[in-house]
Design a protein around this motif. Structure first.
Motif, PDB file in Angstrom:
ATOM      1  N   PRO A 131       0.858  -1.138   0.052  1.00 40.82           N
ATOM      2  CA  PRO A 131      -0.289   0.047  -0.066  1.00 40.82           C
ATOM      3  C   PRO A 131       0.995   1.339   0.024  1.00 40.82           C
ATOM      4  O   PRO A 131       0.342   2.486  -0.630  1.00 40.82           O
ATOM      5  N   ALA A 132       2.011   1.250   0.510  1.00 41.73           N
ATOM      6  CA  ALA A 132       2.769   2.421   0.850  1.00 41.73           C
ATOM      7  C   ALA A 132       4.143   2.168   0.711  1.00 41.73           C
ATOM      8  O   ALA A 132       4.589   1.109   1.704  1.00 41.73           O
ATOM      9  N   ALA A 133       5.250   2.701   0.047  1.00 37.65           N
ATOM     10  CA  ALA A 133       6.697   2.501   0.406  1.00 37.65           C
ATOM     11  C   ALA A 133       7.300   4.040  -0.168  1.00 37.65           C
ATOM     12  O   ALA A 133       6.855   4.529  -0.806  1.00 37.65           O
ATOM     13  N   THR A 134       8.369   4.009   0.542  1.00 35.82           N
ATOM     14  CA  THR A 134       9.365   5.262   0.137  1.00 35.82           C
ATOM     15  C   THR A 134      10.832   4.619  -0.220  1.00 35.82           C
ATOM     16  O   THR A 134      11.195   3.992   0.328  1.00 35.82           O
ATOM     17  N   VAL A 135      10.901   5.030  -1.406  1.00 30.40           N
ATOM     18  CA  VAL A 135      12.408   5.022  -2.085  1.00 30.40           C
ATOM     19  C   VAL A 135      13.066   6.155  -1.821  1.00 30.40           C
ATOM     20  O   VAL A 135      12.914   7.518  -2.219  1.00 30.40           O
ATOM     21  N   VAL A 151      16.467   8.339  -2.665  1.00 33.34           N
ATOM     22  CA  VAL A 151      17.510   8.466  -3.718  1.00 33.34           C
ATOM     23  C   VAL A 151      18.122   9.895  -3.384  1.00 33.34           C
ATOM     24  O   VAL A 151      17.635  10.776  -3.363  1.00 33.34           O
ATOM     25  N   ASP A 152      19.276   9.545  -3.174  1.00 37.38           N
ATOM     26  CA  ASP A 152      20.376  10.750  -2.863  1.00 37.38           C
ATOM     27  C   ASP A 152      19.575  11.651  -1.602  1.00 37.38           C
ATOM     28  O   ASP A 152      19.815  12.888  -1.792  1.00 37.38           O
ATOM     29  N   GLY A 153      19.095  10.818  -0.771  1.00 35.16           N
ATOM     30  CA  GLY A 153      18.345  11.699   0.589  1.00 35.16           C
ATOM     31  C   GLY A 153      17.113  12.211   0.076  1.00 35.16           C
ATOM     32  O   GLY A 153      16.544  12.849   1.070  1.00 35.16           O
ATOM     33  N   LYS A 154      16.616  11.805  -1.033  1.00 35.79           N
ATOM     34  CA  LYS A 154      15.225  12.668  -1.335  1.00 35.79           C
ATOM     35  C   LYS A 154      14.308  11.617  -1.219  1.00 35.79           C
ATOM     36  O   LYS A 154      14.569  10.378  -1.890  1.00 35.79           O
ATOM     37  N   PRO A 155      13.105  11.440  -0.830  1.00 38.78           N
ATOM     38  CA  PRO A 155      12.248  10.524  -0.895  1.00 38.78           C
ATOM     39  C   PRO A 155      11.212  10.553  -2.082  1.00 38.78           C
ATOM     40  O   PRO A 155      10.747  11.920  -2.364  1.00 38.78           O
ATOM     41  N   THR A 156      11.021   9.450  -2.639  1.00 38.25           N
ATOM     42  CA  THR A 156       9.827   9.115  -3.519  1.00 38.25           C
ATOM     43  C   THR A 156       8.762   8.188  -3.034  1.00 38.25           C
ATOM     44  O   THR A 156       9.152   7.146  -2.532  1.00 38.25           O
ATOM     45  N   ARG A 157       7.755   8.726  -2.674  1.00 43.47           N
ATOM     46  CA  ARG A 157       6.514   7.834  -2.132  1.00 43.47           C
ATOM     47  C   ARG A 157       5.740   7.148  -3.143  1.00 43.47           C
ATOM     48  O   ARG A 157       5.443   7.709  -4.270  1.00 43.47           O
ATOM     49  N   ILE A 158       5.671   6.027  -2.764  1.00 39.93           N
ATOM     50  CA  ILE A 158       4.627   5.209  -3.901  1.00 39.93           C
ATOM     51  C   ILE A 158       3.623   4.565  -2.910  1.00 39.93           C
ATOM     52  O   ILE A 158       3.931   3.881  -2.201  1.00 39.93           O
TER      53      ILE A 158
END
Length: 1020
Positions: free
Chosen positions: A768-772, A774-781
């Motif tokens: 349902p939710a995860a955070t990737v 990358v270089d200290g920046k979050p992308t929420r899926i």
């Protein structure tokens, strides 16, 4: 447009306002708020305890359907560690090549020895050095010939493995506990009693010792063992065997070791005993253990260069730490790496259902494997063994273990100049480069989640190429091998660069890529970059004497070269060391189209061909052709860069969907539940074979055939059925993290179907939710519900704005933001009518606030321009207003990369341009239109509004005396009033109305007054 045609970087148009007009226009951009998902991203630096979801024993047994094991070593290791300290067992055929093989249902098993190095998931044997075994009797681990003897039995119920730790209790009663740092191992052996403290080590043992056909061949003169007087230090030289005999390298390599024990040897009363003595590179030692503490602790460092470096590695990484301290440090390092993807459910383990815990274990064990490969090959001081083989090159493997002498090199020897003129270097050299396996997804995932490591891996490939003469193919230790087809360093470099790993010697990389693609003599230690290139380029294919699949690998290699050389930019291409021309790129682009020669026009299937009998023609078709380790239906979709044309050439979307449904045993209603055998049938299956790389992209091919709902469903079926948490829970060889990377990507609902290009096909996520991160920046899926119950995408948003295509740019992950899904339990039509990567249609509308405009008035006519796109994305580019062909004004549209921010539900992007005309403009009718020029014309198409008319009316007379006309006005010829359009303005002596606007703007600027304003707003 197909992603197979021209790289987006070459198609990108440069947008901007005209220089003269820009001087007179003042832009006022009004920001608009945007919404984000309700669940907030985790805080930077706040970690979840994720090692609890890793089970290294998953995949250690043979799959019940494919017949292949994951070939995983469950041994103790650090992320990307040189050391994997674990058991070695007898292998069967190629199962067990990672050192470990126990049937899934077995309750007992046997270990031949424990060793310090293992390859993760490979299909060929190798490594397995510094073989040792604790005993309770004075029995050597091997016989006089170096063949393992009397394997130690154990009960699988006593076995345990977790990140950084492996332990087992042998039936002899000895408890074995192992740990590791990057370059060292640590062991604690607990004996049943103090008098039973025997320990055996044989430097002749290695990965080939686990097979009856290759064991016992290393001779004593090619190894060494030194025992200190008290037995507390053992050091020496072992032989890592040539990888993948007889299809791999012709070279063995050495691994040196330095081991320290915390107890001395126990004196032997019988002087004739061989206990506590070195015999032909092996020994059996008895240690003097206290009665109240029958434990023996060992720390051991290894090195590819020397015993001295092995000791240095030990002193640097683990001079005094206890086993518990080493395990704690390993858990910490693993948690840091695993937290690059944070699944929200993992933060509350007590609330997990059994199904949720299972999915987390599958996911984080897969991520653990991805982050374990490739492996460190340089010592703490930067030394490593060179890949530069002596001339003449070896003709074959020396089974006795002889190793060619090569001077060590150091990472500091390979500093370089970056394209911007800065100085570059790398800190760690890597080996275990299984490039045929990793170019499809592992390299890309590593570039996203660990760009520091991925950049050093790319630099290691470049340095290897500098040493051996060309880019390598499959590197184990310090040697190249070619067990598979293709020049697979090319797509690995291209994919790494495309997904963000760019801190390596790009100039030398480009030089070597060009050499690989165009120089027929290019070879790494005799392994040609492009074998049979002359006939291939002449015929347009490899003949049936090769695997038909060798053609596909060549398509992917050429596309990798094209993509990489395109992406690095003109500064690199024009560098004198590189000198890549437009003609070179065109040749590569044309070569990627040669797959058309391998399609049977009558059946639409991939085939092989004989050599042509007439120059310029195609040779006779050979069916079905030979496909390495798989079948035609699985290889069919393995060159994703050409799917558009492939689908067209084989009958269109409906035919493609029919072919895909047959591959996945799927029905049109998307309700079928394929069995494990149907989804993982093995290398001879005509249905899907999840257990090997050629089919990895296939589930997402539905997106290109106009049926993205099928991709979403098939991917969910594969995640649920083809993978499990059992010992046989992997569908096939993990291949240095390649198969695990498939599961990680698929769980995020993404996959790099064209591995050399910066984009990701979309399916629905697992969680349902995860955070990737990358270089200290979050992308929420995030999704609005449970994807396991509702696997279909009803709608999608990126940063709060609708998104309606089943592919996205890689930069979307790298920029940080929010990707959200609304899901459905039944199939939807989401993104089915929009090409995943092609230029989506746009619509530009223009509304005028009035139909007439008084000349010289400060009250403008506002032109409200709105641009919408078929894929629902927020258009980004430039709006131009023209009167006929005359450019009147431009204004930027859209926000910053990757997509502009917009309020939820916004219908597009809008900009308002106020229009006024100066005094002295002739009475006329302007016919104007607005044109949207996209920033990326490969992503969105150009569109124009309908033409609208504005009647220019004479100014209302006032009592105020008009100012004297300017010199340019008085010198202008009289207007030709017979013309009823804006050409009247051109006859005044100024180019067009843009000239009047420019003049008025300049006069106003001088007077401190702004007379022309452009304001941008968004709809919504």
């Amino acid at each position: 447009m197909s992603i197979s045609k021209v790289s987006p970087r070459l198609r990108r148009l440069k947008a901007g306002a005209a220089a003269g007009l820009a001087a007179a226009l003042a832009l006022s951009l009004a920001p608009t708020a945007f919404s984000s998902p309700a669940v907030a991203a985790p805080e930077v630096g706040k970690q979840i305890e994720l090692t609890q979801f890793v089970n290294p024993l998953i995949g250690t047994a043979v799959s019940s359907t494919s017949g292949y094991a994951g070939n995983i070593s469950p041994g103790a290791k650090m992320p990307f560690g040189m050391v994997t300290f674990g058991p070695d067992m007898s292998r069967k055929d190629y199962n067990g090549s990672g050192g470990y093989l126990v049937p899934a249902s077995a309750t007992e098993a046997s270990v031949n020895f424990f060793s310090l190095t293992h390859l993760n998931g490979v299909g060929c044997p190798g490594q397995g050095v510094v073989g040792m075994l604790p005993r309770t009797t004075p029995t050597s681990v091997s016989n006089a010939s170096g063949v393992p003897q009397q394997p130690a039995k154990f009960q699988t119920s006593t076995e345990s493995a977790s990140p950084g730790e492996y332990s087992v209790t042998l039936d002899s009663g000895v408890r074995v506990e192992l740990g590791a740092t990057e370059r060292t191992g640590i062991a604690r052996f607990t004996y049943p009693s103090a008098d039973e403290g025997y320990f055996s080590l044989d430097t002749r043992l290695n990965g080939t010792s686990n097979s009856t056909s290759t064991r016992g061949k290393v001779t004593p003169e090619n190894v060494s063992l030194k025992i200190s007087d008290d037995g507390k230090v053992l050091s020496g030289k072992t032989v890592a065997p040539a990888f993948c005999i007889p299809w791999g390298t012709a070279y063995n390599s050495n691994v040196y070791f330095y081991a320290e024990f915390d107890k001395p040897m126990k004196a032997q009363g019988d002087s004739s005993s061989t206990v506590n003595k070195e015999v032909n590179g092996s020994t059996v030692l008895q240690y003097d253990l206290p009665a109240n503490d029958p434990t023996l602790n060992m720390r051991v460092g290894i090195s590819p260069v020397s015993v001295e470096n092995a000791e240095l590695n030990l002193r640097t990484e683990n001079e005094t730490s206890s086993l518990e301290q080493v395990k704690t440090a390993a858990v910490s390092k693993w948690n840091t790496r695993l937290n690059s993807v944070q699944v929200d459910q993992a933060a509350n383990p007590s609330a997990l259902s059994p199904e949720q815990r299972t999915n987390l274990e599958k996911f984080y064990t897969s991520l653990y494997r991805v982050l374990g490969s490739p492996t460190i090959y340089s010592d703490v001081n930067g030394d490593f063994r060179s890949l530069a083989a002596q001339k003449p090159l070896a003709a074959g493997v020396d089974p006795t273990g002889a190793v060619e002498e090569r001077a060590p090199v150091n990472v500091a020897d390979y500093s370089y100049t970056k394209p911007d003129g800065g100085k570059g270097s790398y800190s760690t050299h890597y080996s275990g480069l299984s490039l045929w396996d990793t170019y499809r997804s592992q390299a890309q995932l590593l570039a996203i989640l660990a760009p520091d490591v991925a950049s050093d891996v790319a630099q290691s490939i470049v340095v290897d190429g500098m040493q051996c003469g060309a880019l390598p193919h499959w590197v184990d230790a310090s040697d190249d091998s070619t067990p598979m087809s293709g020049d697979n360093a090319l797509p690995v470099l291209a994919g790494s660069y495309a997904f963000g790993a760019r801190d390596f010697d790009v100039v030398t990389a480009a030089k070597l890529v060009k050499q690989s693609a165009f120089d027929p003599n290019s070879a790494c230690n005799g392994n040609k970059s492009f074998p049979n290139s002359a006939s291939y380029l002449d015929y347009g294919y490899f003949t049936d004497a090769d695997h038909a699949s060798a053609n596909i690998e060549r398509f992917n290699s050429d596309h990798g070269a094209y993509s990489f050389l395109t992406a690095v930019g003109e500064d690199v291409r024009s560098n004198p060391q590189v000198s890549v021309t437009g003609s070179d790129l065109e040749k590569l682009a044309q070569r990627t189209e040669l797959w058309k020669n391998m399609v049977d026009p009558a059946t639409g299937k991939l085939i092989a061909r004989k050599a042509p009998t007439t120059p310029g023609t195609l040779g006779e078709i050979v069916t079905p052709g030979s496909f390495h380790e798989s079948t035609e239906p699985n290889y069919f979709w393995s060159f994703g860069q050409s799917w558009d044309d492939l689908i067209e050439a084989t009958g269109g979307n409906e035919a493609a969907i029919e072919r895909l449904n047959a591959l996945f045993s799927m029905n049109d209603e998307l309700t079928a539940k394929p069995t494990l055998k149907q989804l993982n049938g093995g290398q001879d299956a005509q249905t899907y074979y999840m257990g090997n790389e050629p089919g990895y992209q296939a589930p997402w091919a539905y997106n290109w055939a106009g049926r993205p709902a099928a991709s979403q469903y098939v991917v969910s079926q594969l995640r649920d059925t083809a993978f499990s948490t059992a010992r046989d829970g992997m569908p096939g060889n993990d291949d240095m993290g390649a198969q695990s990377s498939w599961f990680v990507f698929a769980s995020l609902g993404l996959f790099p179907v064209s591995p050399s290009d910066p984009g990701l096909a979309i399916s629905s996520p697992l969680f349902p939710a995860a955070t990737v991160w990358v270089d200290g920046k979050p992308t929420r899926i995030a999704a609005d519900g449970d994807p396991t119950a509702a696997p279909f995408i009803a709608s999608m948003e990126i940063d709060g704005h609708a998104y309606g295509r089943s592919w996205m740019k890689a930069d979307t992950l790298r920029q940080g933001g929010n990707v959200s899904f609304k899901l459905s339990s039944t199939p939807t039509e989401w993104a089915s009518d929009v090409h995943p990567t092609g230029a989506a249609a746009t619509t530009t509308t223009m509304d005028l606030s009035g139909k007439s405009l008084e000349i010289g008035s400060a009250t403008p006519v506002n032109a409200d321009i709105t641009v919408t796109s078929a894929d629902q994305t927020l258009p980004k580019g430039t709006v131009e207003i023209r009167n006929g062909n005359a450019l009147l004004a431009t204004a930027p549209l859209g926000g910053v990369l990757p997509l502009a921010k917009a309020a939820p539900g916004s219908a597009g992007a809008s900009v308002t341009i106020p229009i006024t005309v100066p005094n002295g403009t002739p009475v006329s009718v302007m016919k104007i239109a607005a044109t949207f020029v996209p920033e990326d014309p490969s992503f969105l198409a150009v569109s124009a509004s309908e033409v609208a008319e504005i009647a220019l009316t004479a100014p209302v007379p006032t009592s105020t005396e008009s100012p004297a006309p300017s010199p340019s006005m008085t010198s202008a010829p009289p207007a030709d009033t017979s013309k009823g359009d804006s050409s009247q303005l051109a006859s005044t002596g100024l180019p067009n109305i843009a000239g009047w606007i420019l003049l008025l703007g300049l006069l106003a600027a001088a007077a401190g007054v702004t007379t022309v304003m452009i304001n941008r707003r968004r709809a919504g």
